[in-house]
Design a protein around this motif. Structure first.
Motif, short mmCIF file in Angstrom:
data_model
loop_
_atom_site.label_atom_id
_atom_site.label_comp_id
_atom_site.label_asym_id
_atom_site.label_seq_id
_atom_site.Cartn_x
_atom_site.Cartn_y
_atom_site.Cartn_z
N ILE A 52 -6.03 1.50 11.65
CA ILE A 52 -5.47 1.34 10.31
C ILE A 52 -5.07 -0.12 10.15
CG2 ILE A 52 -3.46 1.91 8.88
CD1 ILE A 52 -3.63 4.74 10.10
N LEU A 68 -2.43 -1.87 4.99
CA LEU A 68 -2.12 -0.58 4.35
C LEU A 68 -0.65 -0.55 3.89
CD1 LEU A 68 -3.24 2.27 3.61
CD2 LEU A 68 -2.32 3.07 5.78
N THR A 100 3.69 -0.43 8.25
CA THR A 100 2.60 -0.21 9.21
C THR A 100 2.87 -0.97 10.51
OG1 THR A 100 1.44 -2.07 8.23
CG2 THR A 100 0.78 0.12 7.49
N ILE A 116 -6.37 9.27 4.58
CA ILE A 116 -6.41 7.80 4.67
C ILE A 116 -7.71 7.29 4.03
CG2 ILE A 116 -6.45 5.86 6.31
CD1 ILE A 116 -5.03 7.99 8.27
N ARG A 125 -11.27 0.58 0.41
CA ARG A 125 -10.56 0.13 1.62
C ARG A 125 -11.01 -1.27 2.06
NH1 ARG A 125 -6.03 2.45 1.19
NH2 ARG A 125 -5.72 4.51 2.12
N TRP A 169 -8.27 -4.01 2.45
CA TRP A 169 -8.03 -4.47 3.82
C TRP A 169 -8.74 -5.80 4.10
CZ3 TRP A 169 -8.47 0.72 7.12
CH2 TRP A 169 -7.48 1.60 6.66
#
Ligand SMILES: *Cc1c(COP(=O)(O)O)cnc(C)c1O
Length: 394
Positions: free
Chosen positions: A292, A296, A313, A337, A351, A355
């Motif tokens: 992860i 996040l 996180t 997720i 994502r 990210w």
């Protein structure tokens, strides 16, 4: 479900029918005269090498390309019988015995490696030679390939089954394929420099995912798609682009703890700020040690079909959620997720933007110690727990 119990509540759900379909669409695209060697290195781009290797063997792939001897051994120990090529990541001088013991095909980059392999084999054995055509990485330079080929094929018991190279940037011809075509021309001159001997080599391969799709003329006798098997291609979609779907359908977790926090407003470097009013938080299994992204912390996951903000996180194995707007949330509730939940969905494209990374990087960062749950025909078929592959009895 008789013989499998989930023991860590952060896991992937993988639809193997999508992997099969991706392969079959690729097969349709290249036809039956072109061999396909799916690249399933890095634990099948993190999808789990055993389940994926079994499916691709069943689909009629001609070879599997893996990144390490250990991956090859794992496939053999789990009953995969088809030819397996090891992309070079070791010195054959020191590992030749493992290649023979597990019937793995080595990638030859030098005469030292070829001699070492020849010394341990007692029957005719296949090797591949890798040519560098411009990626500037592994391989003998195209211009001197013929010398290596001749010397290698004179060694006792060695048969050069394949020659391959790997591509740099590739795109549709009208967008920009000059570099790819230059690599192809170097590959072709290398093969031409063998004269008639070139015909003795059954497999010559340069095309990766975008190369196979955008440039049919470079497919030669084989192609080696990696990303396409996992549903991804960097090319814009056009009529001749095969239909691809991601086998990785969901990345999930569950709440393992719910609490009112009195202090502890979350900030950088573990900084805590005392709160005026208690805050309701939830801890989900899975943290930055599982792949992860720390980014996040600025985003959300799905809970009860809604967006649930992430509070922090900073932990390797856990992520802290802000449950202020989820008074009903309780231990055990499922979290998404990546993937759909209710009306909401978090996509891979979303994502990679949030990210600030790439699709292969998201895959590669997913830790091997998340369970992979494999579905076929909508039913749970098997589970990978680390290196353990478990067939689930229905
Ligand atoms: C990984 C790999 C491929 C596959 O590349 P994709 O772009 O993922 O399709 C092909 N050839 C070699 C040698 C590789 O290592």
């Amino acid at each position: 479900m008789k013989n499998y119990q989930m023991s860590r509540f952060c896991w992937l759900e993988i639809n193997l029918d999508n992997l099969r379909d991706n392969f079959m669409h690729f097969r349709q695209m290249v036809g039956h005269d072109v061999k396909i060697m799916p690249a399933i290195k890095v634990n099948a781009y993190s999808h789990g090498i055993v389940a994926c290797g079994k499916i691709l063997e069943e689909c009629g792939a001609d070879y599997l390309g893996v990144g390490s001897i250990d991956e090859g051994i794992l496939l053999r120990e789990n009953g995969v019988k088809m030819p397996i090529l090891i992309f070079a990541s070791n010195l054959i001088q020191e590992t030749a015995n493992l290649y023979t013991e597990y019937r793995l095909i080595p990638t030859i980059l030098s005469m030292e490696a070829a001699k070492a392999f020849s010394n341990v084999v007692s029957e005719p054995s296949d090797v591949f030679i890798k040519i560098d055509t411009g990626r500037g990485r592994l391989g003998v330079n195209a211009e001197v390939f013929a010398d290596l080929y001749r010397e290698v094929s004179q060694l006792p018991n060695l048969h050069v089954e394949g020659v391959y190279s790997h591509m740099g940037a590739v795109n549709w011809p009208d967008v920009g394929a000059d570099y790819a075509m230059w690599q192809f021309s170097r590959f072709k001159s290398a093969m031409d420099s063998l004269g008639d001997d070139a015909e003795k080599i059954p497999f010559s391969q340069l095309a990766n995912t975008p190369g196979s799709i955008a440039l049919p003329e470079i497919r030669m006798s084989g192609v080696c798609p990696g990303r396409a098997m996992w549903g991804y291609s960097p090319l814009s979609r056009r009529e001749t682009h095969p239909d691809l779907k991601a086998p990785l359908v969901s990345w999930k977790s569950r709440l393992v703890h719910v609490n009112e926090v009195l202090g502890g407003k979350f900030g950088e470097n573990y900084a805590s700020v005392k709160l005026d009013t208690p805050k309701r938080i939830g801890i989900m299994a899975g943290g930055i040690g599982d792949g992860i992204s720390p980014k996040l912390a600025d985003g959300y996951v799905l809970l009860h079909g809604r967006k649930c903000p992430v509070a922090s996180t900073i932990s390797l194995e856990h992520t802290i959620l802000d449950l202020t707007d989820f008074p009903d949330a309780k231990v055990g509730d499922e979290i998404v997720i990546l993937g759909p939940q209710g009306e909401e969905e978090i996509t891979l494209d979303q994502r990679i933007k949030e990210w600030e990374c790439t699709v292969p990087l998201i895959w590669a960062n997913i830790s091997p110690h998340l369970d992979r749950l494999y579905y076929r025909d909508g039913k749970l078929w098997s589970v990978a727990k680390g290196e353990r592959f478990i067939r689930v009895e229905q």
